[in-house]
Structure formats: structure tokens, C-alpha cells
Design an enzyme around this catalytic site. Structure first.
Site, PDB file in Angstrom:
ATOM      1  N   ILE A 218       0.881  -1.162   0.000  1.00  0.00           N
ATOM      2  CA  ILE A 218       0.000   0.000   0.000  1.00  0.00           C
ATOM      3  C   ILE A 218       0.919   1.213   0.000  1.00  0.00           C
ATOM      4  CG2 ILE A 218      -1.742   1.301   1.281  1.00  0.00           C
ATOM      5  CD1 ILE A 218      -2.649  -1.320   2.515  1.00  0.00           C
TER       6      ILE A 218
ATOM      7  N   HIS B  46      -0.569   5.263   1.415  1.00  0.00           N
ATOM      8  CA  HIS B  46      -0.876   5.608   2.813  1.00  0.00           C
ATOM      9  C   HIS B  46       0.310   5.138   3.670  1.00  0.00           C
ATOM     10  CE1 HIS B  46      -4.271   6.118   5.990  1.00  0.00           C
ATOM     11  NE2 HIS B  46      -3.081   6.261   6.566  1.00  0.00           N
ATOM     12  N   LEU B  47       1.007   6.110   4.208  1.00  0.00           N
ATOM     13  CA  LEU B  47       2.222   5.825   4.989  1.00  0.00           C
ATOM     14  C   LEU B  47       1.996   4.800   6.077  1.00  0.00           C
ATOM     15  CD1 LEU B  47       3.451   9.437   5.749  1.00  0.00           C
ATOM     16  CD2 LEU B  47       4.655   7.749   4.349  1.00  0.00           C
ATOM     17  N   HIS B  48       2.967   3.923   6.281  1.00  0.00           N
ATOM     18  CA  HIS B  48       2.930   3.021   7.432  1.00  0.00           C
ATOM     19  C   HIS B  48       4.352   2.582   7.741  1.00  0.00           C
ATOM     20  CE1 HIS B  48       2.248   0.721   3.716  1.00  0.00           C
ATOM     21  NE2 HIS B  48       2.886  -0.285   4.277  1.00  0.00           N
ATOM     22  N   THR B  49       4.679   2.589   9.015  1.00  0.00           N
ATOM     23  CA  THR B  49       6.000   2.136   9.455  1.00  0.00           C
ATOM     24  C   THR B  49       5.886   0.699   9.943  1.00  0.00           C
ATOM     25  OG1 THR B  49       6.618   4.353  10.190  1.00  0.00           O
ATOM     26  CG2 THR B  49       7.913   2.522  11.055  1.00  0.00           C
TER      27      THR B  49
END
Ligand SMILES: [Zn+2]
Length: 183
Positions: free
Chosen positions: A119, A122-125
Site C-alpha cells: 500500500i 498511505h504511509l505506514h512504518t
């Protein structure tokens, strides 16, 4: 044989049939479903949340996700950056208590799929606990049932550990642990 450990290369996969019906961005839709446990959302702050990976490379593999739908890290404002960072701190602490790992991998995939994320808008760490010699601990191809059970147990253990952190508020085992950092 030495295996490349690259947890960010795994696809984000919805957990159940219903979730497959999600229209739009899962990181926008899931926090609004009012079904945190089902959605695997284990902790929330004002501007971010922590969600377990459905197909973890290691037990405890989670993503810390800002609420705002944006794929560009450079557009996060100060409040979003700080909130996201504080929630990451709580995540490391909760994981240390829940799983006693030897270390962590933590990172962002930025840009198109060349960076390995599934994805990318949409940022995600990703935060992945690591143990010495763990590369074969849970093969990606493992039976789905085994993974779902492991994810349930992981949710319980992390939920309990998040709830023990300072500033945590809990409203039940099926609701994400809430943090307010006072911004
Ligand atoms: Zn989104």
C-alpha cells in the site's frame, strides 16, 4: 542457506471474507469500522494507530500508521510526526514487554512498489521484533490457520503490554488501547 529477511515485501492481506469487501484504502477504512480486534488494531493515538500484520514474518509484526491518507512522509506536519513517533516508542516498549525480542527492524516503504510496500499511498512504518536466528521462525507459506491463531495470541499479548504503558486508557479487550499525548 541464508535467507533474505525483508518483511516489507509481504503483501498486506485482509484477514476474513468480510474484510475482503473493503472498498478503498484499508488504513482509512479499518479504523472507522468500530471493530478493533477484528481489524487487528491494537493501539490508537490521536493521529495514528497500530495494526497487526495479517501475515507476519515474525510474531508481533505490526504497522504504525498515521490516520491521514497520504503517501508522502515529507507532508506530515509536526503534530503528526510527533504523535506517530510517540506511538512508535510505545510500540517498541510494548513489544519488549510482550515478546522479549533481541532487537527490532523498523522502516517505511516510500514511493511506488519498487520500494516493496503493498500500500504505497498511505504511509505506514513496519515494526518487526527480531530474535537471533529467527529467519526461519515462521515461514510465509505456513498454514493460514496457524497464522490466524498466532495473530490472535499476538493481539492479546500486545494489548496487555500496551495497556501497561504510561498514558494508556483501555475500554475492553476488543478495543484498541488508547493514548493521548496531549497535543
Ligand atoms: Zn488511506
Amino acid at each position: 542457506m541464508e535467507q533474505l529477511f525483508a518483511p516489507w515485501r509481504i503483501e498486506w492481506v485482509t484477514r476474513d471474507e468480510d474484510a475482503d469487501d473493503i472498498e478503498g484504502c484499508p488504513f482509512c477504512v479499518l479504523p472507522d469500522r468500530d471493530a478493533d480486534r477484528e481489524s487487528l488494531i491494537v493501539a490508537r493515538s490521536d493521529r495514528a494507530f497500530v495494526i497487526l500484520n495479517n501475515y507476519p514474518y515474525n510474531p508481533g509484526h505490526v504497522m504504525v500508521v498515521p490516520h491521514r491518507h497520504d503517501g508522502d512522509y515529507e507532508t506530515l506536519d509536526d503534530a503528526e510526526l510527533l504523535d506517530h513517533a510517540r506511538l512508535k516508542q510505545r510500540t517498541f516498549a510494548a513489544m519488549r514487554e510482550a515478546f522479549d525480542p533481541d532487537g527490532f527492524n523498523a522502516g517505511l516503504n516510500l514511493g511506488e512498489s519498487a520500494a516493496g510496500g503493498s500500500i504505497d499511498d498511505h504511509l505506514h512504518t513496519h515494526v518487526v521484533p527480531r530474535w537471533t536466528g529467527d529467519t526461519n521462525f515462521m515461514p510465509v507459506v505456513a498454514d493460514t490457520t496457524v497464522i490466524v491463531e498466532a495473530v490472535d495470541e499476538t493481539y492479546d499479548r500486545l494489548h496487555e503490554a500496551f495497556a501497561a504503558r504510561s498514558g494508556a486508557t483501555t475500554t475492553g479487550d476488543d478495543r484498541a488501547v488508547a493514548f493521548s499525548f496531549g497535543e
